[in-house]
Design an enzyme around this catalytic site. Structure first.
Site, PDB file in Angstrom:
ATOM      1  N   ASP A   1     -11.235   1.154   2.584  1.00 25.55           N
ATOM      2  CA  ASP A   1     -11.513   2.181   3.604  1.00 25.55           C
ATOM      3  C   ASP A   1     -10.808   1.835   5.030  1.00 25.55           C
ATOM      4  O   ASP A   1     -10.147   0.655   5.039  1.00 25.55           O
ATOM      5  CB  ASP A   1     -13.115   1.846   3.933  1.00 25.55           C
TER       6      ASP A   1
ATOM      7  N   GLU B   1      -7.306   4.809   1.938  1.00 26.78           N
ATOM      8  CA  GLU B   1      -7.537   5.823   2.913  1.00 26.78           C
ATOM      9  C   GLU B   1      -6.781   5.438   4.404  1.00 26.78           C
ATOM     10  O   GLU B   1      -7.108   4.790   5.124  1.00 26.78           O
ATOM     11  CB  GLU B   1      -9.158   5.731   3.416  1.00 26.78           C
TER      12      GLU B   1
END
Length: 640
Positions: free
Chosen positions: A318, A371
């Site tokens: 993330d 990401e």
């Protein structure tokens, strides 16, 4: 599979932590935490914790009635680690560490959950729970043996992203547990033809509305849905059904809750210095100090633990962009340049490379997804070539541009036409994944269906068009739960998908469309074999902005599939499309098929015209429906 290789009954020594202090330990969970064992024939649990500035540390829990001082811990040499074996403590018992620091004049006591806990009590409780050391009985060895081959280049990757607590709930509104999800969610995902299921973070977290992105327990599956053993069962069942499991993992920042990592021994230990320097301006979380070797060892061990203990097939890392840049979301004066005077977070870059090397060397076939929302060069390049070493990078540029076009009124789309085509200028600079993720259906962004303008019929047609374009565009695929049924409500982690929508034929049609897209994607080599090569894609007509029509070919050796997509809400009767070769063509995918909710399929001529059109050797004349999507496969040459 054994959870640890080091005998937990043996006392710890400072020498055990040399790799930890050097930032090279990847199995810290064998050393720290709570380990049930026997010493001198007595059953109990060995507790150990890193708290280098502590003056005294006690372990307290349900086994000693939470009595302060009942079980003081001893220093392990000069390792900054504290240890105690407590007889009679068994799996299931709750515990915390009482950490005493400060000075004689200003003493400080903090009560902390175990950073290495492998289980925790259900929120709002904050205690850690002693987890069993017994191995899970796995039946997925054949799956693991085949994992390297399934992770090779040109393999279809289609991901169903899911938040376990809100996919479906029981009639009384309570969560499904890991075993119920294994029985209900996993067959559903497999039936739709996805190759992987991606879980929003399941590491323990205190706040439901953080969706798991504000972590406190980096080694503990959240107790919301059951026990660690239950979670292992979920992964084993996914593998039995042919599904890989991707874990959304958050190594960039952590929850600021006081029982967690924050100021663990009375001052910043895991975080990047004093607040507000450590506080992330976007999320209010605390940023890890990647310059501290022990933090690097902690995070590398966390990644390894999920892969080794729970046989996870991939990690989606993330907020990588926020890790790479010291000035991410910060104004001048709110960040300090690195030692070279730049804005790059050199410690985070080194950590990400070490993560990639560790995962790929130890676990062939396990994938890493980034990401990463900027144009950071080489995100998916190998580390020995200067890259970060990820296997895939989220293509957020494609997502933003495509959704901007399809959420615009059709009459505005000619002016936005270049946004649909711009992605091919950079599509092959990285190995990309195309995400239609949870972030796009919350915070007043509206669900995918409601982004589509126009009448009800146009909304459904627009969603089928969006999904068809995504599944035939180069890149792996990711769809958040609800997109496959045409969810009409914004996602709410406290509720459930609106499964009653499937009582309506049009919504069932969307789900059939997603299944058909996955089946074609897996079956047709042209749609995946050269996904990450410039040789796998060619525009047939990229310039017809006036009509908002695109056409292109997906290639594979001996195979070609042709796509034409009408992004206009107007029919295009008698529309001529250029083709790569003459011959007969058959429909692979037609969004107008009544099975998918359309008015009727496009009628195809028996064969393409052998005609020079747009510098191509053949053409077809088609009656394109409004917002229609059509994929064709060439079945024969001109000789028939």
């Amino acid at each position: 599979m054994r959870q640890t290789s080091r005998d937990p009954s043996s006392p710890l020594a400072a020498a055990d932590f040399e790799r930890f202090h050097a930032g090279r330990e990847t199995a810290l969970y064998e050393l720290l935490g709570a380990h049930p064992c026997e010493r001198d024939g007595v059953a109990g649990t060995r507790f150990s914790v890193w708290a280098p500035r502590a003056r005294i540390v006690h372990v307290t829990g349900s086994f000693n009635d939470w009595e302060a001082g009942a079980d003081p811990m001893a220093r392990v040499g000069d390792a900054g680690v504290w240890e105690r074996f407590v007889p009679g403590v068994l799996p299931g018992d709750l515990y915390k560490f009482q950490v005493y620091s400060g000075t004689d004049d200003a003493p400080l006591t903090v009560e902390k959950a175990d950073p290495m806990a492998r289980a925790a009590e259900l929120r709002p409780g904050t205690a850690s729970r002693v987890a069993s050391g017994a191995p899970h009985i796995w039946t997925d060895n054949a799956w693991l043996d085949g994992r390297p081959e399934r992770a090779g280049p040109g393999i279809p990757v289609s991901i169903y992203e899911v938040h376990l607590g809100s996919w479906r709930r029981r009639p009384d509104g309570t969560w499904l547990d890991y075993r119920a999800l294994a029985a209900e969610l996993l067959p559903y995902v497999a039936d739709l033809g996805f190759t992987h299921v991606e879980l929003l973070p399941v590491a323990e977290h205190p706040y439901d509305a953080s969706w798991g992105y504000q972590t406190t327990g980096y080694f503990a599956p959240t107790s919301r849905y059951g026990t660690p053993e239950d979670f292992a069962h979920f992964v084993n069942e996914a593998h039995r059904l042919g599904l890989g499991v991707i874990l959304d993992w958050v190594p960039g920042h952590f929850a600021p809750d006081l029982p967690g990592l924050r100021e663990f021994d009375g001052a910043p230990l895991y975080e990047l210095g004093e607040e507000p320097r450590a506080r992330h301006p976007d999320w209010g979380t605390l940023v890890f100090d990647f310059a501290r070797p022990e933090v690097v060892s902690f995070l590398l061990s966390g990644a390894r633990y999920w892969i080794e203990r729970y046989r996870i097939d991939a990690l989606r890392v993330d907020a990588v962009a926020s890790m790479l840049r010291l000035d991410y979301s910060r104004d001048e004066g709110e960040w300090e340049p690195n030692e070279e005077g730049g804005r790059e977070n050199l410690g985070a870059i080194a950590f990400l490379k070490a993560l990639a090397d560790m995962v790929h060397e130890r676990f062939p076939g396990v994938l890493l997804f980034a990401e990463e929302s900027t144009a950071w060069p080489g995100a998916t390049a190998p580390t020995d070539e200067g890259g970060l070493g990820f296997d895939f990078k989220w293509n957020l540029g494609w997502m933003n541009d495509t959704l901007r076009v399809l959420s615009a009124a059709p009459e505005r789309r000619p002016a936005l036409h270049s946004r649909l085509t711009f992605s091919m200028h950079y599509a092959h600079t990285e190995r990309h994944l195309l995400p239609l993720s949870h972030d796009e259906v919350v915070h007043l962004k509206r669900p995918l269906m409601e982004k589509m303008p126009g009448s009800e019929e146009e909304k459904f047609a627009g969603l089928r068009l969006l999904l068809g374009y995504m599944w035939t565009h180069p890149g792996a695929k990711l769809l958040f739960m609800g997109g496959e049924i045409g969810e009409r409500r914004e996602w709410n982690e406290a509720g459930s998908l609106d499964w009653a929508l499937l009582n309506e034929p049009a919504h069932r049609g969307i789900r059939r469309w997603v299944r058909a897209l996955n089946q074609a994607y897996a079956r047709e080599p042209a749609l995946h074999a050269l996904d990450h090569s410039t040789e796998g894609f060619e525009w047939m007509d990229v310039h017809d902005a006036r009509h908002s029509v695109l056409s292109y070919v997906r290639w594979a050796p001996g195979w070609d599939d042709f796509v034409v997509a009408n992004f206009s809400a107007s029919a295009r009767p008698g529309y001529r499309v250029a083709l790569p070769a003459p011959g007969a063509y058959t429909a692979l995918l037609d969004s107008g098929d009544p099975a998918f909710g359309g008015r009727g399929p496009v009628e195809l001529p028996k064969a393409a015209e052998e005609i020079d059109y747009l510098r191509r050797p053949a053409a077809l004349t088609l009656d394109l429906p409004p917002l229609g999507f059509l994929a064709l496969h060439r079945t024969s040459g001109p000789e028939g």
